[in-house]
Design a protein around this motif. Structure first.
Motif, PDB file in Angstrom:
ATOM      1  N   SER A 131     -10.491 -28.140  -0.751  1.00 20.75           N
ATOM      2  CA  SER A 131      -9.460 -29.180  -0.688  1.00 20.75           C
ATOM      3  C   SER A 131      -9.229 -29.807  -2.052  1.00 20.75           C
ATOM      4  N   VAL A 132     -10.300 -30.123  -2.747  1.00 21.45           N
ATOM      5  CA  VAL A 132     -10.178 -30.724  -4.079  1.00 21.45           C
ATOM      6  C   VAL A 132      -9.489 -29.759  -5.037  1.00 21.45           C
ATOM      7  N   ILE A 133      -9.853 -28.496  -4.974  1.00 28.47           N
ATOM      8  CA  ILE A 133      -9.241 -27.495  -5.862  1.00 28.47           C
ATOM      9  C   ILE A 133      -7.756 -27.346  -5.566  1.00 28.47           C
ATOM     10  N   SER A 134      -7.374 -27.325  -4.299  1.00 27.53           N
ATOM     11  CA  SER A 134      -5.959 -27.139  -3.971  1.00 27.53           C
ATOM     12  C   SER A 134      -5.125 -28.354  -4.378  1.00 27.53           C
ATOM     13  N   THR A 152     -23.043 -26.466   4.900  1.00 23.38           N
ATOM     14  CA  THR A 152     -22.470 -25.508   3.950  1.00 23.38           C
ATOM     15  C   THR A 152     -20.965 -25.360   4.178  1.00 23.38           C
ATOM     16  N   VAL A 153     -20.551 -25.218   5.417  1.00 18.75           N
ATOM     17  CA  VAL A 153     -19.133 -25.082   5.731  1.00 18.75           C
ATOM     18  C   VAL A 153     -18.377 -26.348   5.322  1.00 18.75           C
ATOM     19  N   LEU A 154     -18.935 -27.513   5.606  1.00 15.00           N
ATOM     20  CA  LEU A 154     -18.310 -28.771   5.230  1.00 15.00           C
ATOM     21  C   LEU A 154     -18.163 -28.877   3.709  1.00 15.00           C
ATOM     22  N   THR A 155     -19.182 -28.523   2.979  1.00 17.73           N
ATOM     23  CA  THR A 155     -19.128 -28.561   1.515  1.00 17.73           C
ATOM     24  C   THR A 155     -18.061 -27.620   0.978  1.00 17.73           C
ATOM     25  N   ILE A 156     -17.970 -26.430   1.518  1.00 20.16           N
ATOM     26  CA  ILE A 156     -16.962 -25.456   1.072  1.00 20.16           C
ATOM     27  C   ILE A 156     -15.560 -25.991   1.347  1.00 20.16           C
ATOM     28  N   ILE A 180     -32.991 -30.540  16.408  1.00 21.76           N
ATOM     29  CA  ILE A 180     -31.857 -30.012  15.663  1.00 21.76           C
ATOM     30  C   ILE A 180     -32.290 -28.699  15.031  1.00 21.76           C
ATOM     31  N   ASN A 181     -31.540 -27.724  15.337  1.00 21.85           N
ATOM     32  CA  ASN A 181     -31.803 -26.427  14.768  1.00 21.85           C
ATOM     33  C   ASN A 181     -31.496 -26.502  13.275  1.00 21.85           C
ATOM     34  N   LYS A 182     -32.501 -26.323  12.457  1.00 22.16           N
ATOM     35  CA  LYS A 182     -32.335 -26.460  11.006  1.00 22.16           C
ATOM     36  C   LYS A 182     -31.318 -25.469  10.452  1.00 22.16           C
ATOM     37  N   LEU A 183     -31.292 -24.296  10.989  1.00 25.82           N
ATOM     38  CA  LEU A 183     -30.345 -23.290  10.515  1.00 25.82           C
ATOM     39  C   LEU A 183     -28.910 -23.692  10.860  1.00 25.82           C
ATOM     40  N   ARG A 184     -28.703 -24.240  12.042  1.00 28.81           N
ATOM     41  CA  ARG A 184     -27.367 -24.690  12.444  1.00 28.81           C
ATOM     42  C   ARG A 184     -26.916 -25.860  11.574  1.00 28.81           C
ATOM     43  N   LEU A 185     -27.818 -26.786  11.296  1.00 28.50           N
ATOM     44  CA  LEU A 185     -27.504 -27.934  10.442  1.00 28.50           C
ATOM     45  C   LEU A 185     -27.144 -27.471   9.033  1.00 28.50           C
ATOM     46  N   LEU A 186     -27.916 -26.564   8.485  1.00 28.27           N
ATOM     47  CA  LEU A 186     -27.650 -26.038   7.148  1.00 28.27           C
ATOM     48  C   LEU A 186     -26.303 -25.319   7.106  1.00 28.27           C
ATOM     49  N   GLY A 187     -25.990 -24.550   8.131  1.00 30.49           N
ATOM     50  CA  GLY A 187     -24.711 -23.845   8.190  1.00 30.49           C
ATOM     51  C   GLY A 187     -23.542 -24.812   8.264  1.00 30.49           C
ATOM     52  N   SER A 188     -23.678 -25.860   9.065  1.00 34.42           N
ATOM     53  CA  SER A 188     -22.614 -26.860   9.178  1.00 34.42           C
ATOM     54  C   SER A 188     -22.382 -27.587   7.866  1.00 34.42           C
TER      55      SER A 188
END
Length: 106
Positions: A29-32, A20-24, A10-18
């Motif tokens: 969603s919670v804010i809206s 991060t996007v999921l968290t954002i 697993i590419n660590k950078l790809r995992l971290l990016g995914s």
């Protein structure tokens, strides 16, 4: 002969990016949702309208027909319908004969 297992790197950078996007997306969603709920509370709060009329629903009445009767000059009937539904906790616009509704006088 022994089978070789495939190992996936697993590419660590790809995992971290995914992650991060999921968290954002979750945070947005919670804010809206929170903003929508707070906006509705502010829109139909008791500060806006302090007088209500108690109306008994008759056969053939709808939220729309009641709102048209009590809609103020220059006010959109849809706003009155939304206010009636919010104040009386009506989710599906279905009302029944004999039911009592609070209708804002503003």
């Amino acid at each position: 002969m022994r089978k070789r297992r495939k190992r996936y790197k697993i590419n660590k950078l790809r995992l971290l990016g995914s992650l991060t996007v999921l968290t954002i997306l979750i945070v947005l969603s919670v804010i809206s949702v929170y903003g929508a709920v707070k906006g509705a509370d502010a829109l139909y709060s008791n500060d806006m309208c302090t007088e209500y009329t108690l109306v008994e629903v008759a056969e053939g009445d709808s939220v729309w027909s009641i709102a048209k009767v009590f809609c103020g000059e220059g006010r959109d009937v849809r706003e009155t319908v939304s206010a009636i539904c919010y104040i009386n906790s009506i989710d599906d616009y279905i009302i029944y004969p004999g039911q009592e509704l609070l209708v804002p006088d503003c």
